[in-house]
Design a protein around this motif. Sequence first.
Motif, PDB file in Angstrom:
ATOM      1  N   GLU A 199      -2.058 -19.052 -40.648  1.00 47.73           N
ATOM      2  CA  GLU A 199      -2.106 -17.733 -41.300  1.00 47.73           C
ATOM      3  C   GLU A 199      -3.516 -17.132 -41.244  1.00 47.73           C
ATOM      4  OE1 GLU A 199       1.601 -18.262 -44.472  1.00 47.73           O
ATOM      5  OE2 GLU A 199      -0.443 -18.725 -45.128  1.00 47.73           O
ATOM      6  N   LYS A 200      -4.507 -17.993 -41.481  1.00 41.83           N
ATOM      7  CA  LYS A 200      -5.896 -17.488 -41.440  1.00 41.83           C
ATOM      8  C   LYS A 200      -6.243 -17.040 -40.019  1.00 41.83           C
ATOM      9  CE  LYS A 200      -7.256 -20.751 -44.768  1.00 41.83           C
ATOM     10  NZ  LYS A 200      -7.422 -22.173 -44.626  1.00 41.83           N
TER      11      LYS A 200
ATOM     12  N   ALA B 242      -4.301 -13.832 -38.865  1.00 38.11           N
ATOM     13  CA  ALA B 242      -4.857 -12.622 -39.500  1.00 38.11           C
ATOM     14  C   ALA B 242      -6.125 -12.217 -38.747  1.00 38.11           C
ATOM     15  CB  ALA B 242      -5.144 -12.887 -40.975  1.00 38.11           C
TER      16      ALA B 242
ATOM     17  N   LYS C 292      -5.828  -8.144 -42.768  1.00 39.92           N
ATOM     18  CA  LYS C 292      -6.496  -8.859 -43.861  1.00 39.92           C
ATOM     19  C   LYS C 292      -5.721 -10.133 -44.212  1.00 39.92           C
ATOM     20  CE  LYS C 292      -8.625  -7.400 -48.209  1.00 39.92           C
ATOM     21  NZ  LYS C 292      -8.580  -6.335 -49.213  1.00 39.92           N
ATOM     22  N   TYR C 293      -4.385 -10.038 -44.187  1.00 40.31           N
ATOM     23  CA  TYR C 293      -3.558 -11.179 -44.593  1.00 40.31           C
ATOM     24  C   TYR C 293      -2.434 -11.439 -43.591  1.00 40.31           C
ATOM     25  CZ  TYR C 293      -5.628 -10.015 -49.119  1.00 40.31           C
ATOM     26  OH  TYR C 293      -6.506  -9.714 -50.127  1.00 40.31           O
TER      27      TYR C 293
ATOM     28  N   ASP D 103      -3.466  -5.892 -50.778  1.00 38.16           N
ATOM     29  CA  ASP D 103      -3.498  -7.144 -51.547  1.00 38.16           C
ATOM     30  C   ASP D 103      -2.204  -7.376 -52.327  1.00 38.16           C
ATOM     31  OD1 ASP D 103      -6.073  -6.340 -50.824  1.00 38.16           O
ATOM     32  OD2 ASP D 103      -6.992  -7.519 -52.420  1.00 38.16           O
TER      33      ASP D 103
ATOM     34  N   ASP E 243       0.731 -10.112 -51.493  1.00 38.71           N
ATOM     35  CA  ASP E 243       0.986 -11.136 -52.506  1.00 38.71           C
ATOM     36  C   ASP E 243       2.494 -11.200 -52.784  1.00 38.71           C
ATOM     37  OD1 ASP E 243      -0.760 -12.883 -53.804  1.00 38.71           O
ATOM     38  OD2 ASP E 243      -0.149 -12.018 -55.736  1.00 38.71           O
TER      39      ASP E 243
END
Length: 450
Positions: free
Chosen positions: A94-95, A98, A104-105, A253, A257
Amino acid sequence: MNKKQYSRRKFISVLSASSAALTIPAVVSAGPHLKASAAKLAVSGGAPVRTQPWPHWPNMIVDDNMIANITATTKSGAWSRISNPVNGTVATFEKKYAELTGAKYCVGTGSGTQALGVCVDALNIQPGDEIITSSYTDFGTISAILAARALPIFADLDYRSYQIDPAAVAQKITPNTKAIMPVHIMGSACNMDAIMAVANKHNIPVIEDACQANFAKYKGRQLGTIGQLGCFSFQGSKQIAAGEGGAVIGNDDMLMDKVYTVQNHGTNKKGQNTTIGQKMRMNEFEGSIILSQLDKALERFEKRNENANYLSSKIKKIPGLTPQFQYEGSNSSGYYLYAFTYDKKFFNNADRQVFLKALNAEGIPASGYIKGMQHDLWATNILELGNYKKNYTKQQIKLFKDSLVLPSCDRVTETVVVISAGAILLGTKADMDDIINALEKIYNNRNSLS
Ligand SMILES: Cc1ncc(COP(=O)(O)O)c(C=O)c1O
């Protein structure tokens, strides 16, 4: 279905008749060598242009590193992402993903269909709501909408690009439209400026179906990062393949989430059950096999683009063959499939099936793509389900039925030829020349097609 209203064949025959005055060159030579160009077609008993088999995707990318990584995951005993939430393969993927996409995510999921479905739920889309999308897509796109018991409303295509037409999208907007889901079909960009303009005007979120479009750019931004949310698939045939797997990317964000929470059966990162969601998590084996490919994925993407550009530069010189139109600003494509339009008027009026049979006989694996009317059948069936009867007004059902009348989509369905690009577009220039030589050979022998 009202036959009068939905006369696809009639539409296509009108199109054919309207361009009757054609100049059809006798012989073409767009290819570099043309040694086979005038020879007898393989389908009629001649020697094929190519006898060497093509490599298989994804077998061709299995290497020791991948096997070692999967073995390590197996031995670790941490097979679920929640066993290693910070440094596990899914969290690491995931990191990295991105970073690679410029989002960003990123949140991994069990498939592209799940990624799209999670977005629909995260945006709180409910029965009674409408999502505008393309019918020229994998069933997963529509399935993600239906899973929320929302109503897919189809907008017709720009027949040159096979992508959803922004003007058609604008016409379908109602107070019930809760999202637009453009599909970057073949891995190439939709006309995103125009789609975002429509969406922004009405303040409607955009979920990009970039399931075929890893790394493709439009005006400097990667597909999947232009709308509010972008979705990817890592199904076994995809350019990054894990058997099954998917991902959502985004910058907001709170929304991202929520995406995490929805795919984690409604349980947020603090372990609280805050919303409704199915369990749609990517597992550590999928994370491991994807991570093993990421280092070379960009290199492969660039090679496919280089080969596709070469093919297009030659194929466009063959009368009756037109490579998929790319919008201004889309200088690269994910190339899940390499596609072109076949116009039978230039091929002695031979049907696409006849052309494909000849091309296959020359050793080139090509086919049609999405079958016409496939959505018509199941779309009619879902209207019989209680949920749809209960939650939609007559006006909405009419809008839906009207949205099944898609003349440009029908035209695309009947005329597109695709070559699976995963392995083939990683070939050498000589491999690409085989494709070009086969196409030219068929053109130059078109009078023997029947
Ligand atoms: C355009 C498109 N959307 C959605 C999907 C669904 O992805 P998956 O097969 O991973 O569920 C696919 C997969 O083929 C696709 O090509």
